[in-house]
Scaffold this active site. Structure first.
Site, short mmCIF file in Angstrom:
data_model
loop_
_atom_site.label_atom_id
_atom_site.label_comp_id
_atom_site.label_asym_id
_atom_site.label_seq_id
_atom_site.Cartn_x
_atom_site.Cartn_y
_atom_site.Cartn_z
N ASP A 1 101.18 78.26 98.91
CA ASP A 1 100.30 77.72 99.95
C ASP A 1 99.07 77.18 99.27
OD1 ASP A 1 100.16 78.53 103.31
OD2 ASP A 1 98.53 77.44 102.32
N LYS B 1 93.97 82.31 101.63
CA LYS B 1 95.14 82.93 102.27
C LYS B 1 96.04 83.60 101.23
CE LYS B 1 98.37 81.35 105.78
NZ LYS B 1 98.97 80.13 106.31
N GLU C 1 115.14 77.72 112.10
CA GLU C 1 114.80 79.13 112.30
C GLU C 1 114.94 79.48 113.78
OE1 GLU C 1 114.53 82.43 111.66
OE2 GLU C 1 114.01 81.39 109.80
N PHE C 2 115.50 80.66 114.08
CA PHE C 2 115.60 81.08 115.48
C PHE C 2 114.82 82.36 115.76
CE2 PHE C 2 119.53 78.57 114.79
CZ PHE C 2 119.30 77.59 115.75
N GLY D 1 107.45 84.85 136.08
CA GLY D 1 106.13 85.43 135.83
C GLY D 1 105.09 84.36 135.68
N GLY E 1 104.71 80.37 126.92
CA GLY E 1 103.63 79.80 126.11
C GLY E 1 104.00 79.92 124.65
N CYS F 1 105.80 77.44 120.15
CA CYS F 1 107.12 76.82 120.00
C CYS F 1 107.56 76.09 121.26
CB CYS F 1 108.14 77.88 119.61
SG CYS F 1 107.70 78.68 118.06
N LYS G 1 102.75 86.53 124.74
CA LYS G 1 103.81 87.49 125.05
C LYS G 1 103.49 88.78 124.32
CE LYS G 1 107.01 86.55 121.33
NZ LYS G 1 108.38 86.32 120.95
N ARG H 1 98.08 81.02 121.13
CA ARG H 1 98.27 79.57 121.24
C ARG H 1 99.10 79.26 122.49
NH1 ARG H 1 100.36 78.35 115.30
NH2 ARG H 1 101.47 80.26 115.80
C1 UGA Z 1 110.98 81.00 120.53
C2 UGA Z 1 112.51 81.18 120.47
O1 UGA Z 1 112.90 82.27 121.30
C3 UGA Z 1 112.98 81.44 119.04
O2 UGA Z 1 114.39 81.51 119.01
C4 UGA Z 1 112.50 80.29 118.16
O3 UGA Z 1 112.84 80.50 116.79
C5 UGA Z 1 110.98 80.16 118.25
O4 UGA Z 1 110.61 79.95 119.63
C6 UGA Z 1 110.54 79.01 117.40
O5 UGA Z 1 110.96 77.87 117.69
O6 UGA Z 1 109.89 79.23 116.38
P1 UGA Z 1 108.86 82.64 120.56
O7 UGA Z 1 108.03 81.42 120.76
O8 UGA Z 1 108.43 83.64 119.55
O9 UGA Z 1 110.37 82.22 120.14
O10 UGA Z 1 108.93 83.34 121.97
P2 UGA Z 1 110.01 83.91 123.00
O11 UGA Z 1 110.18 85.36 122.81
O12 UGA Z 1 111.23 83.09 123.05
O13 UGA Z 1 109.19 83.70 124.36
C7 UGA Z 1 108.67 82.40 124.70
C8 UGA Z 1 107.86 82.47 125.97
O14 UGA Z 1 108.72 82.60 127.10
C9 UGA Z 1 106.89 83.64 126.06
O15 UGA Z 1 105.66 83.16 126.58
C10 UGA Z 1 107.53 84.60 127.04
O16 UGA Z 1 106.61 85.38 127.74
C11 UGA Z 1 108.24 83.62 127.96
N1 UGA Z 1 109.40 84.20 128.68
C12 UGA Z 1 110.50 84.59 128.01
C13 UGA Z 1 109.34 84.32 130.06
O17 UGA Z 1 108.32 83.96 130.71
N2 UGA Z 1 110.42 84.85 130.73
C14 UGA Z 1 111.53 85.24 130.07
O18 UGA Z 1 112.49 85.70 130.75
C15 UGA Z 1 111.59 85.12 128.68
#
Ligand code: UGA
Length: 440
Positions: A30, A35, A152-153, A257, A261, A264, A324, A331
């Site tokens: 980096d 950092k 990445e997932f 809900g 946010g 991603c 979450k 963000r």
């Molecule tokens: C998401 C994807 O789930 C990952 O697979 C992916 O790798 C990642 O983006 C990325 O592109 O880097 P993430 O942003 O960490 O992961 O968050 P999630 O756990 O998927 O939740 C996303 C948002 O959806 C949160 O704000 C969560 O509160 C909301 N959410 C999720 C709901 O409002 N209801 C649900 O039933 C599920």
């Protein structure tokens, strides 16, 4: 294998620490010296459960190091991961300037056969661009450089688990050499039964956006149903359970809900829609997903107003500020969008979050940040649950009721049981649940 990971953000650090734990020799690069200095001392710039332990294991085994200068590690690397940020431009398109800059700077240090892996989330077609840059910079190594897409997932907050036990590994490549290098790299995981899916590069790039957009679509579908359930006197959680019992639909990502946010979904959705437009395909479904998501915050503001009438001279407590649970990331947090809307309406807003308080305060300076949930609730006219942290499930409800100026709860994550809350004497508003008007 000798691996270099460029970029030590969420994806980069988790990739580096995970590959080190699989016994590869990994250098995290980096350009931000401060950092790197902190990482060398085991300090991460964000909160991710389990990551510090993984990093400590990596540094004590000697498999994980951090450097600022590419000159040492890059020439010796078998695999180079590009994990730099791809923020949104004003147009919504992904800004790929850092990806290009990293490729140019890495190219100068290449010395022999190497696989360059694009891991940052990028629009389909980026690998071709990357390949052009590398080829132009190093015509002497054209036959030695391979470009591969390996999206990445991982989810924030569950990043370590998702990296060590991924649902699948996706590799897009154009030659046997690219696939073979990635098979070798991930062999410790595939030998434990993790599936590695091999595709062409454009398919891998597009599949990443398709997955995030589909998950966001499920969340918005649930939120649109919530608006409908409120009008019909139905319960969206029960509707989601019924839908989820059909294996063709699945229960995940159907929790209504405050909306989605994070760094991603909102950004990737915009970039996906922009990519589609650039390719000549209008994709209004994606725009609609984002519109319904904004509606969730609006619906919550309306509930608070229904409960409190005028918001001037009212104090609203927000439980949860991160986008979450299990992260300090604020963000595009819907909780902060809600805070801004309530402040605009004249309310005093005090929030509490187990991890994200300081980040939230720097994003929304007018937000009061309390040291505990009870401090936030103390004297508030209404409490809004914005993030489903486990800590809030364990809230002492009698104590909370005693501290609130009015026993009003807007449960924007459907954390509590409506009947139980009402039996305890709360005026309870859920999301997509039968509405009871009992406020001021
Ligand atoms: C998401 C994807 O789930 C990952 O697979 C992916 O790798 C990642 O983006 C990325 O592109 O880097 P993430 O942003 O960490 O992961 O968050 P999630 O756990 O998927 O939740 C996303 C948002 O959806 C949160 O704000 C969560 O509160 C909301 N959410 C999720 C709901 O409002 N209801 C649900 O039933 C599920």
């Amino acid at each position: 294998m000798r691996v270099v990971v460029v970029g030590t953000g969420h994806v980069g650090l988790l990739t580096a620490a995970t590959l080190a734990s699989l016994d590869h020799d990994v250098v995290g690069l980096d350009e931000d010296e401060e950092k790197i200095g902190q990482l060398e001392h085991g300090v991460t710039p964000f909160y991710e459960p389990g990551l510090l332990d993984l990093m400590e294991d990596g540094s004590s085994s000697g498999h994980l190091r951090f450097e600022v200068e590419p000159a040492g590690a890059v020439p010796k690397a078998d695999i180079l991961f590009i994990c730099v940020g791809t923020p949104a431009r004003a147009s919504g398109e992904a800004n790929l300037a850092s990806v290009e800059r990293s490729a140019r700077s890495l190219a100068r240090h290449l010395s022999g056969p190497v696989v360059v892996v694009e891991k940052s989330t990028v629009p389909a077609g980026t690998a071709d661009r990357l390949w052009n840059v590398l080829r132009r910079e190093r015509q002497d190594l054209v036959d030695e450089i391979e470009v591969v897409s390996n999206p990445e997932f991982l989810r924030e907050g569950q990043g370590v688990e998702d990296s060590l036990r991924p649902s699948r590994i996706l590799v897009g490549a154009r030659s046997v050499r690219g696939f073979e290098a990635m098979r070798r790299l991930y062999e410790p995981l595939t030998s434990e039964g993790i599936r590695l899916i091999e595709t062409d590069i454009a398919t891998a790039e597009l599949a990443k956006h398709a997955c995030n957009a589909f998950l966001a679509l499920k969340v918005s579908y649930a939120n649109a149903l919530a608006r409908l359930c409120e009008r019909a006197g139905a319960d969206v959680t029960a509707v989601a359970d019924v839908m989820g019992s059909d294996p063709r639909i699945g229960r995940a990502y159907l929790d209504a809900g405050l909306g989605y946010g994070g760094y991603c979904f909102p950004k990737d959705l915009q970039a996906f829609e922009r990519l589609a437009a650039r390719l000549g395909y209008d994709f209004p479904l994606i725009r609609e997903v984002a519109r319904i998501n904004d509606e969730a915050v609006h619906a919550t503001v309306e509930k608070v107003k229904d409960a409190l009438w005028n918001l001037e001279d009212k104090r609203v407590a927000l439980l949860g500020l991160s986008f979450k649970p299990r992260t300090d990331d604020v963000r595009f947090s819907p909780a902060l969008a809600l805070a801004r809307r309530l402040l605009d309406e004249g309310a005093t807003v005090v929030g509490y979050d187990p991890e994200a308080g300081a980040n939230a305060k720097s994003e929304v300076p007018d937000l009061g940040v309390a040291a505990s949930a009870y401090d936030a609730i103390d004297g508030a006219h209404c409490m809004v649950v914005c993030t489903e942290w486990d800590e809030f499930r364990l809230l002492e409800l009698e104590r909370a009721k005693g501290l609130l100026a009015h026993p009003i709860v807007v449960d924007a994550r459907n954390l509590f049981d409506p009947a139980d809350m009402r039996a305890r004497g709360f005026v309870y508003y859920g999301m997509g649940r039968a509405v009871e008007h009992g406020g001021l």
